[in-house]
Design an enzyme around this catalytic site. Structure first.
Site, mmCIF file in Angstrom:
data_model
loop_
_atom_site.group_PDB
_atom_site.id
_atom_site.type_symbol
_atom_site.label_atom_id
_atom_site.label_comp_id
_atom_site.label_asym_id
_atom_site.label_seq_id
_atom_site.Cartn_x
_atom_site.Cartn_y
_atom_site.Cartn_z
ATOM 1 N N SER A 1 -7.672 3.859 9.734
ATOM 2 C CA SER A 1 -8.451 3.936 8.497
ATOM 3 C C SER A 1 -7.764 3.139 7.387
ATOM 4 O O SER A 1 -8.371 2.280 6.738
ATOM 5 C CB SER A 1 -8.596 5.416 8.101
ATOM 6 O OG SER A 1 -9.066 5.558 6.782
ATOM 7 N N ASP B 1 -15.436 2.936 8.226
ATOM 8 C CA ASP B 1 -14.369 3.855 7.807
ATOM 9 C C ASP B 1 -14.894 4.875 6.806
ATOM 10 O O ASP B 1 -14.559 6.051 6.874
ATOM 11 C CB ASP B 1 -13.187 3.090 7.209
ATOM 12 C CG ASP B 1 -12.166 4.044 6.590
ATOM 13 O OD1 ASP B 1 -11.575 4.834 7.349
ATOM 14 O OD2 ASP B 1 -12.008 4.029 5.356
ATOM 15 N N HIS C 1 0.843 -1.194 0.000
ATOM 16 C CA HIS C 1 0.000 0.000 0.000
ATOM 17 C C HIS C 1 0.875 1.239 0.000
ATOM 18 O O HIS C 1 1.819 1.342 0.771
ATOM 19 C CB HIS C 1 -0.896 0.019 1.242
ATOM 20 C CG HIS C 1 -1.721 1.265 1.339
ATOM 21 N ND1 HIS C 1 -2.881 1.445 0.623
ATOM 22 C CD2 HIS C 1 -1.528 2.416 2.037
ATOM 23 C CE1 HIS C 1 -3.375 2.639 0.876
ATOM 24 N NE2 HIS C 1 -2.575 3.255 1.732
ATOM 25 N N LYS D 1 -8.752 -1.079 5.869
ATOM 26 C CA LYS D 1 -9.049 -1.439 4.479
ATOM 27 C C LYS D 1 -8.137 -2.563 3.979
ATOM 28 O O LYS D 1 -8.572 -3.470 3.263
ATOM 29 C CB LYS D 1 -8.936 -0.198 3.593
ATOM 30 C CG LYS D 1 -10.136 0.733 3.791
ATOM 31 C CD LYS D 1 -10.023 2.039 3.035
ATOM 32 C CE LYS D 1 -9.214 3.044 3.819
ATOM 33 N NZ LYS D 1 -9.562 4.448 3.574
HETATM 34 N N1 URA Z 1 -6.265 7.785 3.622
HETATM 35 C C1 URA Z 1 -7.152 6.986 4.219
HETATM 36 O O1 URA Z 1 -7.536 5.969 3.666
HETATM 37 N N2 URA Z 1 -7.619 7.321 5.446
HETATM 38 C C2 URA Z 1 -7.230 8.427 6.076
HETATM 39 O O2 URA Z 1 -7.685 8.660 7.181
HETATM 40 C C3 URA Z 1 -6.309 9.272 5.449
HETATM 41 C C4 URA Z 1 -5.826 8.915 4.216
#
Ligand code: URA
Ligand code: CA
Length: 433
Positions: free
Chosen positions: A183, A161, A82, A187
């Site tokens: 956050s 989220d 990521h 994911k």
């Molecule tokens: N990107 C994300 O997915 N979440 C955040 O809180 C900030 C950047």
């Protein structure tokens, strides 16, 4: 349990229990706790922070708020990469086939881009016919057979989220390390990765503008991953200037093809080797980073990485022959050089502003509904630390309109030539705890 008590407790700097965090996330997702109470809590977290345990609990509560992807039908250790996002960041296009060529399974769920340039899916769609609308079964079969596939983001991953991020966006609470880290990690974990390699960008084109902020975020994410049983590490890499030369969808596909052949830009190639080595070791395909790096260089040199990219494109409806004939990619009508107004050394190429210049050409989206032009973008002709003579091109603009005055002006404003400058350090730190 009452929400007001949870808010007051965090306001006073106390640690929330697992039950309290679960109560908030479940209640908010179900619409039982109103926005105003969750915004008050987010602000309290912004000022009072969260312990490692609270961060891990918040992450897992968000993971469990929706669907999770089960990749257990795929053989081997699934390692996901990521990036916190940058300008001209072509790494995923290169890394996916590169590590798959070493039998590391890459089961990637990707999204479209907002801002600068497109996301991974937009870039891949520059290849005629390529699509990510495949079923979960096809996705799993492809990864088992050929080790790499990309599927579009599923609708109901981490709904908590989604809701919380939108709320933070309008309440001044985006920029909080525990909230950003949970956050992002929620994911990745919901998408089924066994192990996670994070590329945390630092500098003008990054979410985190300073090394210290980038390091704090990286530590937070690595700890969350490791605390919830997913081996996680982070590389902090430079995003003061754009990565590689190409910024724009088809241009970046071309750059990815060059890099898979071992003929790519130096910085992109090095970053891909660093991240790729970590992935190969986490997937237990090599004993150490040096061995992994040598294996990656070998598949670049012997054509296996490029052949893997071709198979991957063909498997998902794309015309894989672009890897042999990149002129089949969408082509811009106009190629306009932007010459240096003075001789010297390139001292600064402000990444985010150059990203905006590419967006003005149509390479990125200002709003979710915008259509992007896959052919357009900017090719850097110089990088920071390079010598330049007056009249030599600093960049070439690839456009589908003749009038690019506003883009040229932005480029001159954001590429600084001076007497002397060094290339920035590409890799700042590697964080494993
Ligand atoms: N990107 C994300 O997915 N979440 C955040 O809180 C900030 C950047
Ligand atoms: Ca690039």
């Amino acid at each position: 349990m009452r929400m007001v008590d949870v808010i007051s407790k965090k306001r006073d700097g106390k640690e929330l229990t697992t039950e309290e965090i679960g109560f908030v996330v479940d209640g908010y997702t179900a619409g039982k706790i109103p926005d105003y109470q969750v915004s008050a809590l987010a602000m309290a977290i912004f000022f009072q922070d969260m312990t490692d345990r609270e961060r891990a609990d918040l992450t897992m509560a968000m993971v469990n708020s929706g669907e999770t992807i089960d990749l257990s039908a795929i053989d081997g250790i699934k390692v996901d990469k990521h990036s916190t996002g940058g300008v001209g960041d072509t790494t995923t296009l290169v890394l996916a086939p590169l590590v798959a060529a070493l039998d590391v399974p890459v089961a990637k769920m990707s999204g479209r881009g907002l801002g600068h340039t497109g996301g991974t899916i937009d870039k891949l769609e520059a290849i005629e016919g390529f699509h990510v609308e495949i079923t979960k079964e096809q996705f799993i079969d492809l990864v088992n057979r050929d080790k790499v596939a990309v599927i579009g983001q599923s609708g109901n991953l981490t709904p908590a989220d989604k809701k919380l991020y939108a709320l933070r966006d309008v309440t001044g609470t985006v920029n909080s390390i525990p909230l950003i880290a949970s956050s992002i990690m929620s994911k990745k974990i919901a998408a089924g990765a066994d192990a996670i390699v994070l590329d945390v960008k630092t500098g003008a084109g990054a979410f985190m503008k300073t090394d210290k902020d980038a390091e704090n975020l990286a530590h937070a994410m690595v700890r969350i991953g490791n605390n919830v049983g997913r081996q996680t590490m982070a590389v902090i890499s430079d995003m003061s200037q754009p990565l590689g030369f190409a910024i724009g969808n088809a241009l970046e596909v071309q750059e990815a093809i060059d890099t898979l052949k071992g003929e790519g830009p130096e910085d992109l190639t090095e970053l891909v080797l660093i991240l790729g080595s970590q992935m190969v070791v986490l997937a237990k395909k090599a004993n150490d980073l040096d061995e992994a790096r040598a294996m990656l260089k070998e598949v670049m040199a012997n054509g296996k990485a490029l052949a893997k990219f071709k198979d991957f494109l063909n498997n998902q409806g794309g015309d894989g022959s672009v890897v042999d004939d990149p002129s089949k990619l969408p082509q811009a009508k106009f190629k306009i050089d932007v010459p240096a107004k003075e001789s010297g050394v390139v001292a600064e190429i402000v990444a985010d502003e150059i990203g905006i210049a590419a967006m003005l050409l149509g390479a990125g989206r200002a709003t979710k509904e915008d259509e992007i032009d896959l052919a357009v973008g900017i090719m850097l002709r110089k990088k920071v630390g390079d010598k330049v003579e007056i009249g030599e091109p600093l960049v070439t603009i690839y456009a589908n309109k003749e009038d690019v005055k506003a883009v040229e002006a932005k480029i001159y404003e954001n590429i600084r030539v001076s007497d002397k400058a060094d290339a920035p350090r590409l890799i700042h730190t590697i964080i494993t705890e």
